[in-house]
Each structure stands twice: as structure tokens, then as C-alpha cells.
Scaffold this active site. Structure first.
Site, mmCIF file in Angstrom:
data_model
loop_
_atom_site.group_PDB
_atom_site.id
_atom_site.type_symbol
_atom_site.label_atom_id
_atom_site.label_comp_id
_atom_site.label_asym_id
_atom_site.label_seq_id
_atom_site.Cartn_x
_atom_site.Cartn_y
_atom_site.Cartn_z
ATOM 1 N N ARG A 197 -30.189 -33.170 -12.187
ATOM 2 C CA ARG A 197 -29.716 -31.831 -11.861
ATOM 3 C C ARG A 197 -30.837 -31.102 -11.120
ATOM 4 O O ARG A 197 -32.009 -31.231 -11.461
ATOM 5 C CB ARG A 197 -29.313 -31.055 -13.113
ATOM 6 N N HIS B 25 -25.479 -34.236 -2.849
ATOM 7 C CA HIS B 25 -24.991 -34.404 -4.226
ATOM 8 C C HIS B 25 -23.752 -35.300 -4.250
ATOM 9 O O HIS B 25 -22.714 -34.936 -4.796
ATOM 10 C CB HIS B 25 -24.671 -33.049 -4.873
ATOM 11 N N GLU C 55 -26.619 -25.022 -4.947
ATOM 12 C CA GLU C 55 -25.824 -25.906 -4.093
ATOM 13 C C GLU C 55 -24.629 -25.154 -3.522
ATOM 14 O O GLU C 55 -23.895 -24.499 -4.270
ATOM 15 C CB GLU C 55 -25.369 -27.130 -4.889
#
Length: 327
Positions: free
Chosen positions: A237, A285, A266
Site C-alpha cells: 500500500r 496499481h 491515487e
């Protein structure tokens, strides 16, 4: 079995294989977006029993506003977008899929290891711009014989370990919840402290969840404890790594390189200092988002949502213990 149960999906939704499973057993509704107001409206207007989310925030406000909600299904492993405590307090089952994308994430980690060891980003750019002499001044490294430190020896970390061993790397694990005996079974050396792990690492890959203990776990002090030739990889993360400190460490030569699939926020800001550095590789991601993993994840999640709504206890009930203690 649960023909009258109602499930809310959020656009863009899970893969068709999962949608079809849900439609076979339940009435399925679609929210046009994942905003808090939209979710509350769609869940309450349709008296939904379950919601399936991917990255959308299922907040305490959403949970409190929807008295019919019984199941929250997370398309993936991480649950930091769901207020699990609020859900548990309401007796709501929270499901995730911890075993659908681990192969994809582990492959992504090894791709980063190899790309960093061979200066792949800079080499690619050099060839494209006519700098063939790059090969004479930028000599890459093998990964065989190098030490890979894995932070977090869960399902993903264990698979990374097996892949790294196939490349003849030395593998060190840092995980307070995994015993030295278990690591020995995996042919992994256990680091007793984070400092020990940092000092050993040629490559360090993060597969830890975001918790109060792991937030900002890697910052200025930790980068200074690493070899100047070491590289950091994050597929856990984003907030586990202090990005500003990482950019400074890379710029100042305290570590040699980094590869990130996750970020503090993000999507990241286009002007992030990391993006100006030649020794950084970034991806959006999607380490676990292969076609294969998405299909598995959607299928497993849909099947277990149906099970939960029918009164069964699915294998992936994340808050099982807390619900049992609640009574």
C-alpha cells in the site's frame, strides 16, 4: 436459494463471470458511480442486502444509512476502503478475496526486481534516443546470489519467495507473525528486526497491509540503513512508504532505485518528484490486475457473496472472529 436477495454493483463493475453468477441467484442493481451519496441512494432505494466494491469507499455513513445491508464484498485483498469496524458493529459480513491475485502480484514483483537490476527503463530510453553507448557505461547486475528481503510473508510474499529462489536469490523475510521455523520450511531466513532486514537487502519488496503500525514504515531513517546499491519495491500500500523521503533518498544516492505500483494518493500527482528521477519505475496499481486474476477474483467473490446471503459461512469472511465475539 437467494432469488429475492438484492446486490448492488458499482460501475465499472466486476468481470462478467462474476456478474452472471450473481444474476443467477440474486436481483442485481447497478450504481452509476461510487460516490457516498450515490451508494446511499442506490442501496436504500433498492433495499439491497449486499454491495460489491472494488476501490469505492464503504464508509460508516454508508453503512449506517443502509439498514438492509448484510454483506460487503471487496473485489481484491485490501480492505482499507471499507470501514470494517462499523460493518462489524452492525453485524455485516465483510468478504475479500485473499487468494485470487497473488500469482499476478508476485510476478509483478519479480518483474520489478529484474527491471531494476538491468536498468531497464534507462536502457530502453537510451536505445530510443540513439544512445547505443549506454551499454558501455551502464553495466547491469545479475540477481542470482543477491539478497531479496520480503516485508510481509503472507500469500503474496510466500509466492515471491518461491519465484526468487528459482532465480537463485538469497531470500530474507521480515514478518512478526511468521515464525523462524515456518520461514525455514520456505527456505527463507528470518530477519529479527527491520534494521537487520534493511542492512541485508539488495532488493526489498513490500507486501504488507496498511495499518497504523505500517503507515510511514519506510522513511528517511530506514533508507539510510540500506545499502547505497539497494532498490526498494512497493506492491503493498502506498502510505507504507514516505514518498517525499524516498524521492530524497533516490536523488541523494542513499539507495539506487525504486519501483512502485502503489502511491500515497491515487492517482498520484503528475508533478510528483519521483517521476523526474531516472532510477524509478512506476505502474498504475495494476500488479494484481491480470486477466487471469480478475476472472478468478470476480468468480470467487460472487460465489462467496451468494453463500453468505444464503446463510453459509464463506471461507473468505474477513471479520468472522469479530462477528463471533459480537454474538
Amino acid at each position: 436459494m437467494c432469488m429475492k436477495r438484492k446486490v448492488l454493483l458499482i460501475q465499472p463493475t466486476i468481470q462478467p463471470v462474476g456478474v452472471e453468477i450473481l444474476k443467477e441467484h440474486c436481483d442485481v442493481y447497478l450504481a452509476p458511480d461510487g460516490s457516498e451519496e450515490t451508494l446511499i441512494r442506490c442501496l436504500t432505494e433498492n433495499a439491497c442486502d449486499a454491495v460489491v466494491t472494488r476501490v469505492e469507499q464503504i464508509t460508516a455513513r454508508v453503512i449506517e444509512a443502509c439498514p438492509t445491508l448484510k454483506v460487503i464484498g471487496q473485489h481484491g485483498v485490501g480492505l482499507d476502503n471499507i470501514d470494517v469496524q462499523a460493518a462489524t458493529a452492525r453485524g455485516i459480513q465483510v468478504l475479500n478475496v485473499p487468494d485470487a491475485n497473488y500469482v499476478s502480484v508476485a510476478e509483478h514483483a519479480m518483474m520489478f526486481v529484474l527491471a531494476l537490476s538491468r536498468n531497464l527503463r534507462a536502457a530502453d530510453q537510451a536505445v530510443r534516443t540513439g544512445n547505443w553507448k549506454f551499454r558501455e557505461t551502464n553495466i547491469p547486475n545479475e540477481v542470482a546470489g543477491k539478497t531479496l528481503v520480503i516485508v510481509g510473508l503472507g500469500t503474496i510474499g510466500r509466492d515471491v519467495a518461491q519465484k526468487a529462489l528459482a532465480f537463485h536469490m538469497n531470500v530474507v523475510g521480515f514478518d512478526a507473525y511468521v515464525s523462524a521455523e515456518r520461514m525455514t520450511e520456505l527456505h527463507v531466513q528470518k530477519a529479527q528486526t527491520l534494521q537487520q532486514a534493511l542492512e541485508l537487502a539488495d532488493f526489498l519488496t513490500i507486501h504488507a497491509p496498511l495499518t497504523p503500525e505500517t503507515r510511514g514504515m519506510f522513511s528517511t531513517e530506514q533508507f539510510r540503513q540500506m545499502k547505497k546499491t539497494a532498490c526498494l519495491i512497493n506492491l503493498g500500500r502506498g502510505p507504507v512508504v514516505d514518498q517525499a523521503a524516498l524521492a530524497a533518498a533516490l536523488r541523494d544516492g542513499e539507495i539506487a532505485g525504486a519501483a512502485l505500483d502503489v502511491f500515497e494518493s491515487e492517482p498520484p500527482d503528475a508533478g510528483d518528484p519521483l517521476f523526474a528521477l531516472p532510477n524509478v519505475i512506476v505502474t498504475p496499481h495494476f500488479g494484481g490486475d491480470t486477466i487471469d486474476a480478475k476472472r478468478r477474483c470476480s468468480q470467487k467473490l460472487a460465489e462467496t457473496v451468494v453463500q453468505a446471503l444464503s446463510g453459509q459461512t464463506p471461507y473468505n469472511l474477513f471479520n468472522r472472529k469479530a462477528l463471533e465475539e459480537r454474538g
